[in-house]
Write an enzyme that holds these catalytic residues in place. Structure first.
Site, short mmCIF file in Angstrom:
data_model
loop_
_atom_site.label_atom_id
_atom_site.label_comp_id
_atom_site.label_asym_id
_atom_site.label_seq_id
_atom_site.Cartn_x
_atom_site.Cartn_y
_atom_site.Cartn_z
N ALA A 1 0.85 -1.18 0.00
CA ALA A 1 0.00 0.00 0.00
C ALA A 1 0.89 1.24 0.00
CB ALA A 1 -0.88 0.00 1.24
N GLY B 1 0.50 -5.21 0.62
CA GLY B 1 -0.60 -5.31 -0.35
C GLY B 1 -0.16 -5.89 -1.67
N GLU C 1 -0.36 -9.51 -1.09
CA GLU C 1 -1.79 -9.82 -0.93
C GLU C 1 -2.50 -9.86 -2.28
OE1 GLU C 1 -3.04 -8.21 3.41
OE2 GLU C 1 -2.19 -6.71 2.05
N GLU D 1 3.98 -5.36 7.31
CA GLU D 1 3.14 -4.29 7.88
C GLU D 1 3.44 -4.03 9.36
OE1 GLU D 1 0.78 -5.77 4.34
OE2 GLU D 1 2.20 -6.57 5.78
#
Ligand code: T1G
Length: 699
Positions: free
Chosen positions: A65, A103, A106, A126
């Protein structure tokens, strides 16, 4: 939303190629996730498309992200890429090069297949920025590889190399990577018609009993005062108990608890501060920097050996010079031993040791390094000795060679005086152990050329360090900003605080060890001789009678089994020693100091307010560029607890005005050592943030 599409979609012989192109690391910035979702939907709607691949343009896959967007209001994403990929009716292959982090991984886990080039790394880091995977990583990864390995990856946040990711089952194939795009298309073609493997459809992951409690216990010391690691555990635990959709809801709940918490704010600040420190705004952007391919280190002592290892660990051939053959042999043996210990601990492999050791070439003659691009002097911390070495280097080194000194306090210009090329001289101050500590202070002398300063900063990054700018002054930036911490630490003991009380306050605050235990570990005699040298130079120097008395009574720390604490043979556990208490009382009485009790808060504030005040003075004098640089130095040089962001970030949690008021009061009570910084007063009066303070030359 940037004008240039951040996600491209092309069809190549029936394969839809989805390319994320959002430099520098294809983070999931504005429009990226939506762009991927739109491309997948387009591919599913187009009969010409039989399968799709997802890849990143430039040097990496998706690095997660966009961290800059956290803590800020974000428009809800109409359709998240994870869902579009997962629900795709046609197979989607994630083709990973560079990094697939957060992300990014992911998104790859939402695809049906994952392939990677050998140099790729994957991970869910994270927790390192105080949050947890919020794109299904805590629910998909345990289902795919099992709860235990997933838990380890998510709680540590480590980057997993491709081979290991293959072994774990995260990636399905390692591809050569000569032509990532073509190889990905070929792989996608090979899975057409095969059943789609949706991880979200897999049952909750199995977990052996006690797995999560064991993890909680194993991180208790390191994760004290933190929440993110525990929320990570709870989220993975949910993946073993709940159906996928409920697990996703639980992941979201646990994520939202963390996003704006002080811990996450501090860790995000540290992330960007560690990138900002590399920039020296007054160096021209197009400054041509000399290329450095070969290095030499003069002095095969502990620091010299560690510095040589830093070069070898990062692929540089390095010559280690020491005129004393026994010293050179001892230095090389220490290096071999250090590598052997790292292999034993599993932090490096035997193969890596066998690759790195031969890069370090021991030489006895300084003439044998003449052709090296850079030389780092790491001999005794005495000016005459260093000047003698630099005079020799000046005589033998090629004209364009960069001459760096590892001094931790001596005036760079006095060392440069010993050469006819002071513009090629700068400081490169490593922290012990030099092959482990990430911080490197690059010290600009008054005559250091911009190219030399720029090249030294860049070199630091090339050998895995965080390079930070420092101006030429006593103690440069890092040590100078900590001088008053050490002074207050010792003066409070004279006034009645006990060493173990001060150590407990700092350990509770988050330090791995208290300052007195650290002193015992590094040896009390080292700073004893520094104090004696300084007293000889300056009769007004504030001596420390208690540690002096400890050393003079033979208590030099762990190495003598006694210092501020007592140690059992072969054991490094500090034990409180009444002998020290008696010695403290004796010296205080002799000095006529009336002792009193101390609150934990006063102890913490005396140590850190004094440091913040000095940090402001360093900035005022242009000896540091940004307060955030000083924070990076405290995080990577002094073990300041990372989830507190750093000295100045923490100071802002108290507030500049309150700190200024307290310091002004202590100035009245204790005198000049508490003279408030003018910069601190200005920030306090303006209601500003100390962490945003900058040197006048950057204003
Ligand atoms: N967001 C924004 N900017 C980023 C970024 C990111 N994720 N990663 C890197 N940058 C910028 C960085 O600031 C620098 O900018 C430039 O890219 C190069 O970085 C939903 C919630 C990928 C290993 O934690 O670890 O996904 O200074 O100097 O040394 O579950 O960057 O040039 O202007 O570090 O080669 C999870 C963070 C996010 C990865 C490359 N991802 N990045 O290292 O280059 S949370 C991460 C890194 C998330 C999801 C959750 C490293 C790197 P500038 P660099 P590098």
């Amino acid at each position: 939303m940037s004008e240039v599409p951040v996600v491209r979609f092309e069809i190549v012989d029936g394969i839809g190629v989805i390319t994320v192109d959002y430099p520098p690391v294809n983070a999931l910035g504005p429009g990226v996730s939506e762009g991927i979702a739109a491309a997948v939907d387009q591919g599913n709607a187009d009969p010409a498309v039989q399968a799709m691949v997802l890849l990143g343009a430039g040097r990496t896959f998706i690095a997660g992200a966009d961290i800059r967007r956290f803590g800020k209001p974000r428009p809800p994403s109409p359709r998240r890429s994870y869902d579009a990929l997962d629900e795709s009716a046609k197979p989607v292959v994630a083709a990973i090069h560079g990094y697939a982090l957060g992300g990014g991984l992911e998104n790859a886990l939402s695809c049906h297949w994952r392939i990677a080039v050998p140099s790729a790394k994957v991970g869910l880091p994270e927790v390192l920025i105080g949050i947890l995977p919020g794109g299904g990583g805590t629910q998909r990864l345990p289902r795919l590889i099992g709860a235990k390995p997933a838990l380890e990856m998510i709680v540590t946040g480590r980057h997993v190399p491709a081979e290991e990711a293959k072994a774990l089952g995260i990636v399905d194939a390692i591809i050569p990577g000569q032509d990532l795009r073509a190889e990905a298309i070929a792989f996608a073609r090979s899975v057409i018609g095969k059943p789609l493997r949706r991880i979200s459809a897999m049952p909750p992951a199995a977990a052996e009993p006690g797995l999560f409690d064991e993890m909680r216990m194993s991180i208790a010391r390191k994760a004290r005062n933190q929440k993110a690691p525990y929320n990570c555990i709870a989220a993975v635990e949910a993946a073993t108990r709940l159906p996928f959709a409920e697990g996703m809801a639980e992941e979201k709940r646990l994520f939202q608890e963390l996003e704006n918490a002080p811990e996450a704010q501090a860790l995000r600040y540290a992330f960007f501060a560690e990138r900002e420190i590399a920039r020296i705004p007054f160096l021209p952007k197009d400054l041509a920097l000399p290329e450095i391919k070969t290095a030499a280190v003069v002095g095969a002592g502990t620091m010299g050996g560690g510095i040589a290892m830093s070069f070898a660990d990062n692929g540089f051939p390095v010559k280690l010079v020491d005129a004393n053959p026994e010293g050179l042999a001892r230095g090389m043996q220490r290096i071999r031993d250090n590598y052997a210990v790292s292999v034993k601990r599993g932090s490096i492999t035997q193969t890596q040791m066998d690759e790195r050791l031969p890069r370090i070439q021991p030489v006895e003659r300084i003439e044998d390094i003449a052709e090296c691009d850079v030389v780092i002097e790491a001999v005794f911390e005495q000016l005459p000795v260093k000047q003698e070495i630099f005079a020799k280097l000046d005589a033998v080194m090629k004209p364009e060679a960069i001459l760096l000194t590892n001094t931790s306090a001596i005036d760079i210009d006095k060392i440069a005086d010993a050469t006819k090329r002071p513009q090629m001289v700068a400081g490169a101050h490593f922290f012990a152990p030099a092959n482990v500590m990430k911080l490197l202070e690059v010290v600009e002398g008054p005559r250091t050329a911009p190219e030399v300063l720029g090249a030294a900063m860049k070199l630091g990054r090339a050998i895995g360090k965080i390079s930070g700018y420092a101006g030429n002054c006593d103690g440069f930036v890092a040590n100078r900003s900590r001088i008053y911490f050490t002074l207050e630490q010792n003066i409070m003991v004279e006034e009645g605080a006990l060493p173990e009380q001060i150590d407990k306050v700092m350990v509770d605050f988050g330090y791995p060890m208290g300052p007195f235990a650290v002193n015992d570990m590094s040896g009390l005699d080292v700073s004893y001789f520094t104090r004696k040298r300084r007293l000889a130079e300056d009769p007004n120097y504030r001596t420390l009678p208690i540690p002096d008395r400890l050393v003079e009574s033979g208590r030099k720390g762990q190495k003598t089994g006694a210092g501020w604490y007592r140690y059992e043979k072969g054991d490094r556990t500090p034990h409180v020693d009444p002998v020290v208490h008696r010695l403290i009382k004796e010296v205080a009485a002799e000095q006529g100091i009336e002792q009193r009790p101390f609150s934990d808060e006063e102890i913490l504030h005396r140590l850190l307010f004094a440091s913040a005040n000095e940090a402001c003075k360093i900035l005022e004098e242009d000896k540091a560029l940004r307060a955030s640089d000083i924070d990076v130095m405290w995080l990577n040089g002094f073990g300041f607890p990372r989830y507190r962001g750093g000295l100045m970030f923490w100071a802002d949690t108290i507030g500049a005005q309150e700190i200024y008021n307290q310091i002004a009061a202590w100035h009245q009570r204790y005198g000049d050592r508490w003279r408030p910084s003018a910069l601190l007063r200005r920030v306090a009066e303006s209601g500003g943030k100390l962490r945003e303070a900058k040197a006048p030359r950057l204003q």
